[in-house]
Design a protein around this motif. Structure first.
Motif, PDB file in Angstrom:
ATOM      1  N   GLU A  82       0.882  -1.174   0.000  1.00 37.00           N
ATOM      2  CA  GLU A  82       0.000   0.000   0.000  1.00 37.00           C
ATOM      3  C   GLU A  82       0.917   1.220   0.000  1.00 37.00           C
ATOM      4  OE1 GLU A  82      -2.605   0.057   3.360  1.00 37.00           O
ATOM      5  OE2 GLU A  82      -3.633  -1.767   2.736  1.00 37.00           O
ATOM      6  N   TYR A  83       0.477   2.267  -0.688  1.00 37.47           N
ATOM      7  CA  TYR A  83       1.321   3.445  -0.866  1.00 37.47           C
ATOM      8  C   TYR A  83       0.459   4.699  -0.852  1.00 37.47           C
ATOM      9  CZ  TYR A  83       3.911   6.824  -3.818  1.00 37.47           C
ATOM     10  OH  TYR A  83       4.506   7.938  -4.350  1.00 37.47           O
ATOM     11  N   ARG A  84       0.857   5.648  -0.052  1.00 33.18           N
ATOM     12  CA  ARG A  84       0.210   6.963  -0.053  1.00 33.18           C
ATOM     13  C   ARG A  84       1.314   8.007  -0.218  1.00 33.18           C
ATOM     14  NH1 ARG A  84      -3.939   8.616   4.359  1.00 33.18           N
ATOM     15  NH2 ARG A  84      -5.282   7.430   2.963  1.00 33.18           N
ATOM     16  N   PRO A  85       1.340   8.672  -1.374  1.00 35.32           N
ATOM     17  CA  PRO A  85       2.420   9.639  -1.624  1.00 35.32           C
ATOM     18  C   PRO A  85       2.343  10.848  -0.696  1.00 35.32           C
ATOM     19  CG  PRO A  85       0.787   9.713  -3.386  1.00 35.32           C
ATOM     20  CD  PRO A  85       0.392   8.592  -2.477  1.00 35.32           C
ATOM     21  N   SER A  86       3.500  11.421  -0.464  1.00 33.60           N
ATOM     22  CA  SER A  86       3.597  12.643   0.324  1.00 33.60           C
ATOM     23  C   SER A  86       4.609  13.549  -0.356  1.00 33.60           C
ATOM     24  CB  SER A  86       4.081  12.322   1.742  1.00 33.60           C
ATOM     25  OG  SER A  86       4.428  13.507   2.419  1.00 33.60           O
ATOM     26  N   TRP A  87       4.344  14.806  -0.343  1.00 28.95           N
ATOM     27  CA  TRP A  87       5.278  15.751  -0.922  1.00 28.95           C
ATOM     28  C   TRP A  87       5.997  16.526   0.167  1.00 28.95           C
ATOM     29  CZ3 TRP A  87       0.746  14.173  -2.912  1.00 28.95           C
ATOM     30  CH2 TRP A  87       0.816  13.578  -4.163  1.00 28.95           C
TER      31      TRP A  87
END
Length: 107
Positions: A82-87
């Motif tokens: 599972e992946y949730r991008p963050s900047w």
């Protein structure tokens, strides 16, 4: 020296066997999984953890951002991650390994 909690031997065994048997995965995928495994929380193998693209690319020896994103999106699509991008530059993106427990349910 602080003692590290020992994981049960089988916690990631089936996960890595699945990866080893999956002919869709290339050495770049395996390198990225190794980098993610290095950055995950050993005390909570089923929980979320944070890592930056820069650190993951350096550890996995992936030099192209396009290759990194391709491998990452394929690992997600294949059901390994599972992946949730963050900047946010200091926090990094959020990841979680999808480890199937006994009976085929997510551990």
């Amino acid at each position: 020296m602080a003692e590290r909690m020992e994981l049960p031997k089988h916690a990631f065994s089936a996960f890595f066997e699945r990866i080893g048997d999956d002919r869709r995965l290339l050495p770049t995928h395996i390198g990225l999984v190794a980098a993610l495994f290095y950055h995950h929380d050993c005390d909570n193998p089923h929980g979320h953890f944070h890592a930056s693209r820069r650190k993951l690319m350096r550890f996995s020896r992936i030099r192209s951002i396009a290759t990194y994103h391709k491998c990452l999106s394929e690992l997600v699509a294949y059901g390994y991650l599972e992946y949730r991008p963050s900047w946010h530059p200091a926090k990094g993106s959020r990841f979680r390994f999808i480890i199937h427990g006994e009976g085929g349910i997510n551990g």
